[in-house]
Design a protein around this motif. Structure first.
Motif, PDB file in Angstrom:
ATOM      1  N   VAL A   1      -4.356  -4.072   6.067  1.00 20.70           N
ATOM      2  CA  VAL A   1      -4.963  -3.720   4.786  1.00 20.70           C
ATOM      3  C   VAL A   1      -6.169  -2.814   5.031  1.00 20.70           C
ATOM      4  CG1 VAL A   1      -6.194  -4.636   2.778  1.00 20.70           C
ATOM      5  CG2 VAL A   1      -4.097  -5.750   3.581  1.00 20.70           C
ATOM      6  N   GLY A   2      -6.153  -1.688   4.350  1.00 18.31           N
ATOM      7  CA  GLY A   2      -7.197  -0.684   4.500  1.00 18.31           C
ATOM      8  C   GLY A   2      -6.579   0.693   4.617  1.00 18.31           C
TER       9      GLY A   2
ATOM     10  N   ARG B   1      -2.442   4.115   3.168  1.00 15.01           N
ATOM     11  CA  ARG B   1      -3.267   3.046   2.599  1.00 15.01           C
ATOM     12  C   ARG B   1      -2.397   1.804   2.427  1.00 15.01           C
ATOM     13  NH1 ARG B   1      -5.294   7.574   0.211  1.00 15.01           N
ATOM     14  NH2 ARG B   1      -7.523   7.887   0.511  1.00 15.01           N
ATOM     15  N   PHE B   2      -2.902   0.694   2.937  1.00 13.21           N
ATOM     16  CA  PHE B   2      -2.249  -0.596   2.788  1.00 13.21           C
ATOM     17  C   PHE B   2      -3.128  -1.416   1.845  1.00 13.21           C
ATOM     18  CE2 PHE B   2      -0.585   1.161   6.596  1.00 13.21           C
ATOM     19  CZ  PHE B   2       0.694   0.658   6.736  1.00 13.21           C
ATOM     20  N   THR B   3      -2.583  -1.726   0.666  1.00 13.57           N
ATOM     21  CA  THR B   3      -3.361  -2.374  -0.385  1.00 13.57           C
ATOM     22  C   THR B   3      -2.682  -3.665  -0.810  1.00 13.57           C
ATOM     23  OG1 THR B   3      -3.902  -0.149  -1.185  1.00 13.57           O
ATOM     24  CG2 THR B   3      -4.434  -2.002  -2.634  1.00 13.57           C
ATOM     25  N   ARG B   4      -3.415  -4.756  -0.770  1.00 13.65           N
ATOM     26  CA  ARG B   4      -2.864  -6.039  -1.206  1.00 13.65           C
ATOM     27  C   ARG B   4      -2.750  -6.038  -2.726  1.00 13.65           C
ATOM     28  NH1 ARG B   4      -4.470 -11.851   1.250  1.00 13.65           N
ATOM     29  NH2 ARG B   4      -2.551 -12.847   0.577  1.00 13.65           N
ATOM     30  N   GLN B   5      -1.571  -6.405  -3.217  1.00 16.09           N
ATOM     31  CA  GLN B   5      -1.309  -6.435  -4.642  1.00 16.09           C
ATOM     32  C   GLN B   5      -1.514  -7.850  -5.187  1.00 16.09           C
ATOM     33  OE1 GLN B   5      -0.012  -3.136  -6.095  1.00 16.09           O
ATOM     34  NE2 GLN B   5      -1.269  -2.986  -4.260  1.00 16.09           N
TER      35      GLN B   5
ATOM     36  N   ARG C   1       1.126  -2.931  -0.659  1.00 17.65           N
ATOM     37  CA  ARG C   1       1.601  -1.579  -0.978  1.00 17.65           C
ATOM     38  C   ARG C   1       1.228  -0.671   0.179  1.00 17.65           C
ATOM     39  NH1 ARG C   1      -0.024   3.223  -3.994  1.00 17.65           N
ATOM     40  NH2 ARG C   1       1.764   3.893  -5.244  1.00 17.65           N
ATOM     41  N   TRP C   2       2.229   0.062   0.713  1.00 19.44           N
ATOM     42  CA  TRP C   2       2.072   0.970   1.857  1.00 19.44           C
ATOM     43  C   TRP C   2       2.313   2.374   1.313  1.00 19.44           C
ATOM     44  CZ3 TRP C   2       5.606   0.073   6.713  1.00 19.44           C
ATOM     45  CH2 TRP C   2       5.422   1.093   7.647  1.00 19.44           C
ATOM     46  N   SER C   3       1.249   3.105   1.110  1.00 23.61           N
ATOM     47  CA  SER C   3       1.326   4.427   0.482  1.00 23.61           C
ATOM     48  C   SER C   3       0.846   5.492   1.462  1.00 23.61           C
ATOM     49  CB  SER C   3       0.454   4.420  -0.772  1.00 23.61           C
ATOM     50  OG  SER C   3       0.414   5.692  -1.361  1.00 23.61           O
TER      51      SER C   3
ATOM     52  N   LEU D   1       5.405  -4.205   1.771  1.00 21.40           N
ATOM     53  CA  LEU D   1       5.608  -5.318   2.679  1.00 21.40           C
ATOM     54  C   LEU D   1       5.598  -6.570   1.810  1.00 21.40           C
ATOM     55  CD1 LEU D   1       3.122  -3.920   5.232  1.00 21.40           C
ATOM     56  CD2 LEU D   1       5.498  -4.400   5.784  1.00 21.40           C
ATOM     57  N   VAL D   2       6.684  -7.347   1.891  1.00 19.44           N
ATOM     58  CA  VAL D   2       6.824  -8.533   1.050  1.00 19.44           C
ATOM     59  C   VAL D   2       7.146  -9.737   1.926  1.00 19.44           C
ATOM     60  CG1 VAL D   2       7.597  -7.170  -0.932  1.00 19.44           C
ATOM     61  CG2 VAL D   2       9.279  -8.153   0.606  1.00 19.44           C
ATOM     62  N   ARG D   3       6.696 -10.888   1.495  1.00 23.68           N
ATOM     63  CA  ARG D   3       7.031 -12.106   2.223  1.00 23.68           C
ATOM     64  C   ARG D   3       8.520 -12.373   2.072  1.00 23.68           C
ATOM     65  NH1 ARG D   3       2.619 -14.683   4.321  1.00 23.68           N
ATOM     66  NH2 ARG D   3       0.647 -14.160   3.331  1.00 23.68           N
ATOM     67  N   ASP D   4       9.141 -12.826   3.159  1.00 23.64           N
ATOM     68  CA  ASP D   4      10.583 -13.068   3.191  1.00 23.64           C
ATOM     69  C   ASP D   4      10.864 -14.483   2.679  1.00 23.64           C
ATOM     70  OD1 ASP D   4      13.246 -13.415   3.758  1.00 23.64           O
ATOM     71  OD2 ASP D   4      13.127 -12.514   5.750  1.00 23.64           O
ATOM     72  N   PRO D   5      11.398 -14.628   1.459  1.00 22.98           N
ATOM     73  CA  PRO D   5      11.627 -15.965   0.906  1.00 22.98           C
ATOM     74  C   PRO D   5      12.688 -16.752   1.683  1.00 22.98           C
ATOM     75  CG  PRO D   5      12.585 -14.303  -0.526  1.00 22.98           C
ATOM     76  CD  PRO D   5      11.822 -13.573   0.547  1.00 22.98           C
ATOM     77  N   ALA D   6      13.526 -16.062   2.443  1.00 25.94           N
ATOM     78  CA  ALA D   6      14.552 -16.754   3.230  1.00 25.94           C
ATOM     79  C   ALA D   6      13.958 -17.467   4.435  1.00 25.94           C
ATOM     80  CB  ALA D   6      15.618 -15.757   3.680  1.00 25.94           C
TER      81      ALA D   6
END
Length: 138
Positions: A7-8, A32-36, A42-44, A64-69
């Motif tokens: 993040v940053g 930019r890596f921004t926590r939503q 978010r990786w922009s 980047l999302v947490r893997d629910p599996a």
């Protein structure tokens, strides 16, 4: 590597070699890596792609999302529209995109994280290139 460490804002430099026609490209810019609010990151990226005969602006957005599996202990990379791309893990990953195979991975940063790398080798009927991106703290 825990993506929360990313993040940053990072500078990036990307080198691409198209093995079909031998053209080499470079890109540089800012990531930019921004926590939503929903927990995703978010990786922009915004920058400039250059080759022997010109330049053009480039941008992309991934998440980047947490893997629910996996009880959300692991992460996955998705495209901006939510389609799955690949697991977020240090080391080798593969992604089949149509009939083209993406093989690559993340090289973990040293502590504290000042730089890290992402690389791909893409082969198939539509593509044949290598790409290496280095991210560094500004």
């Amino acid at each position: 590597m825990d993506p929360l460490r990313l993040v940053g804002t990072w500078d990036f430099r990307r080198e691409i070699r198209d093995h079909r026609d031998g053209v080499e490209y470079t890109a540089h810019g800012t990531a930019r890596f921004t926590r939503q609010d929903d927990g995703r990151i978010r990786w922009s990226e915004h920058g400039t792609l250059a080759w022997a005969s010109g330049t053009t602006p480039v941008s992309r957005t991934l998440f980047l999302v947490r893997d629910p599996a996996d009880d959300e202990r692991r992460w996955r990379v998705t495209f901006e529209d939510g389609r799955d791309f690949h697991p977020w893990t240090v080391g080798a990953v593969e992604h089949l995109c149509g009939r083209d195979l993406y093989q690559g991975g993340v090289a973990a940063p040293e502590e504290p994280a000042r730089s890290w790398e992402l690389h791909w080798h893409v082969t198939g009927p539509e593509k044949n290139y290598t790409m290496r991106t280095t991210y560094s703290s500004p």
